[in-house]
Design a protein around this motif. Structure first.
Motif, mmCIF file in Angstrom:
data_model
loop_
_atom_site.group_PDB
_atom_site.id
_atom_site.type_symbol
_atom_site.label_atom_id
_atom_site.label_comp_id
_atom_site.label_asym_id
_atom_site.label_seq_id
_atom_site.Cartn_x
_atom_site.Cartn_y
_atom_site.Cartn_z
ATOM 1 N N THR A 84 0.860 -1.175 0.000
ATOM 2 C CA THR A 84 0.000 0.000 0.000
ATOM 3 C C THR A 84 0.900 1.229 0.000
ATOM 4 N N SER A 85 0.526 2.257 -0.748
ATOM 5 C CA SER A 85 1.405 3.430 -0.866
ATOM 6 C C SER A 85 1.642 4.067 0.500
ATOM 7 N N GLN B 257 1.852 7.125 1.216
ATOM 8 C CA GLN B 257 0.975 8.273 1.408
ATOM 9 C C GLN B 257 -0.383 7.836 1.961
ATOM 10 N N GLU B 258 -0.903 6.717 1.448
ATOM 11 C CA GLU B 258 -2.195 6.221 1.932
ATOM 12 C C GLU B 258 -2.083 5.746 3.372
ATOM 13 N N THR C 290 -1.856 8.836 5.648
ATOM 14 C CA THR C 290 -3.162 9.479 5.774
ATOM 15 C C THR C 290 -4.046 8.723 6.753
ATOM 16 N N ARG C 291 -4.023 7.390 6.687
ATOM 17 C CA ARG C 291 -4.851 6.575 7.576
ATOM 18 C C ARG C 291 -4.424 6.732 9.031
ATOM 19 N N GLY D 231 -6.981 14.402 -1.579
ATOM 20 C CA GLY D 231 -6.609 14.016 -0.222
ATOM 21 C C GLY D 231 -6.182 15.151 0.684
#
Length: 323
Positions: A41-42, A44-45, A48-49, A300
């Motif tokens: 999973t990136s 950045q993702e 953010t989570r 985002g």
């Protein structure tokens, strides 16, 4: 293992078997083209989570603190005598009416302080007279070896007066900044706290109740961990061409706040706020507020970024002012 997956694009499933937490936390997931491989999973993702949870926690703390202050204001307005003491006063909560009485209480608390002072200073660039008002207290604390930690809005970084003040205080003061902070707070030795009791700050509450003071100390500690040291640059945004302040404005727009509210929370003027919104709309290719809200969510920017926990702390003034 996650770092290797990010660098290479994928890793064999068998290599990840010793660390099943990577799948449990959704850091890795099966490659749909070849189930024997896992793709990452990136980052950045993932960030953010993780930051969404931190932001929700801090937001909840701010709401609880606001509710507590509102309750104090309501009770302070009831009046009536306090058993064993003058009207309007008590051992745990005392109402200070007028600038002279507030200053006298702060001077008294300064004289009794022995270890640390924590302050939250909302608003924009600190004016010279605002900094000089409490300078005598700060110098007295420094002379006794008391440590001080101050929280400001990011906008305060642009004020030369603040830089001069911190340079004068040296290692006695650490300063960090956030997009937005709670209302003014001064906490001495985690035993007595001072907060505004009305909107124009002509009244203040002196709090000595252990539970209330401990709560305010916890709020400060959580904000401090999320703040950026004054010596460190603000973190880069996730979208090219969008400044850190514009990202903060985007997050507040996504929450449905009006321009005046956003400006107040970030310590800037309404005019400056609207100029940033116009630039943000141009960067994201939005022609209306509705479209801007959609574009903010798409890229985002609706989740504000917190400080990197790995950044070094401290408040020593940089050799040249930050832009």
């Amino acid at each position: 293992m996650y770092s290797r997956a990010v660098r290479r694009g994928r890793v064999p499933r068998r290599d990840a078997e010793p660390v099943p937490c990577l799948l449990d936390l959704a850091l890795l997931h099966p490659d749909p083209d070849d189930m024997d491989w896992l793709v990452p999973t990136s980052p950045q993702e993932v960030m953010t989570r993780l930051l969404r949870g931190l932001y929700d926690e801090v937001s909840a703390s701010r709401l609880r603190m606001g509710s507590a202050v509102a309750a104090f204001e309501w009770y302070a307005g009831l009046g009536g005598p306090t058993p064993g003491g003058p009207a309007g006063e008590g051992a745990a909560i005392r109402v200070l009416d007028g600038a002279s009485r507030i200053q006298a209480a702060l001077d008294e608390a300064t004289e009794a302080c022995t270890t640390e002072v924590l302050t939250v200073q909302p608003g924009g660039i600190r004016r010279e007279h605002e900094l000089s008002e409490g300078l005598h207290r700060a110098l007295a604390l420094r002379g006794r070896g008391v440590r001080m930690r101050d929280l400001y809005n990011h906008v305060a970084r642009h004020g030369q007066g603040l830089l001069n003040y911190l340079e004068l205080m040296g290692d006695a003061v650490e300063a960090r900044t956030l997009d937005e902070v709670v209302d003014r707070l001064i906490l001495f030795d985690r035993t007595v706290a001072y907060i505004p009791a009305n909107a124009d700050r002509t009244m203040a509450l002196e709090l000595r109740h252990p539970a209330l003071v401990a709560y305010l100390g916890t709020v400060f500690d959580r904000l401090w961990r999320l703040a950026v040291p004054l010596t460190a640059a603000l973190p880069d945004t996730r979208v090219e061409g969008v400044s850190h302040r514009e990202q903060s404005i985007a997050a507040l727009l996504a929450e449905g706040h009006q321009d005046a509210v956003i400006a107040e929370r970030l310590g800037i003027s309404v005019r400056t706020c609207r100029a940033h919104i116009a630039r943000l709309s141009e960067t994201l290719g939005a022609v209306s507020r509705t479209q801007l809200g959609v574009r903010i969510a798409q890229v985002g920017l609706d989740v504000p970024r917190a400080a990197d926990p790995a950044q070094p702390s401290g408040s020593r003034i940089p050799e040249r002012p930050m832009r």
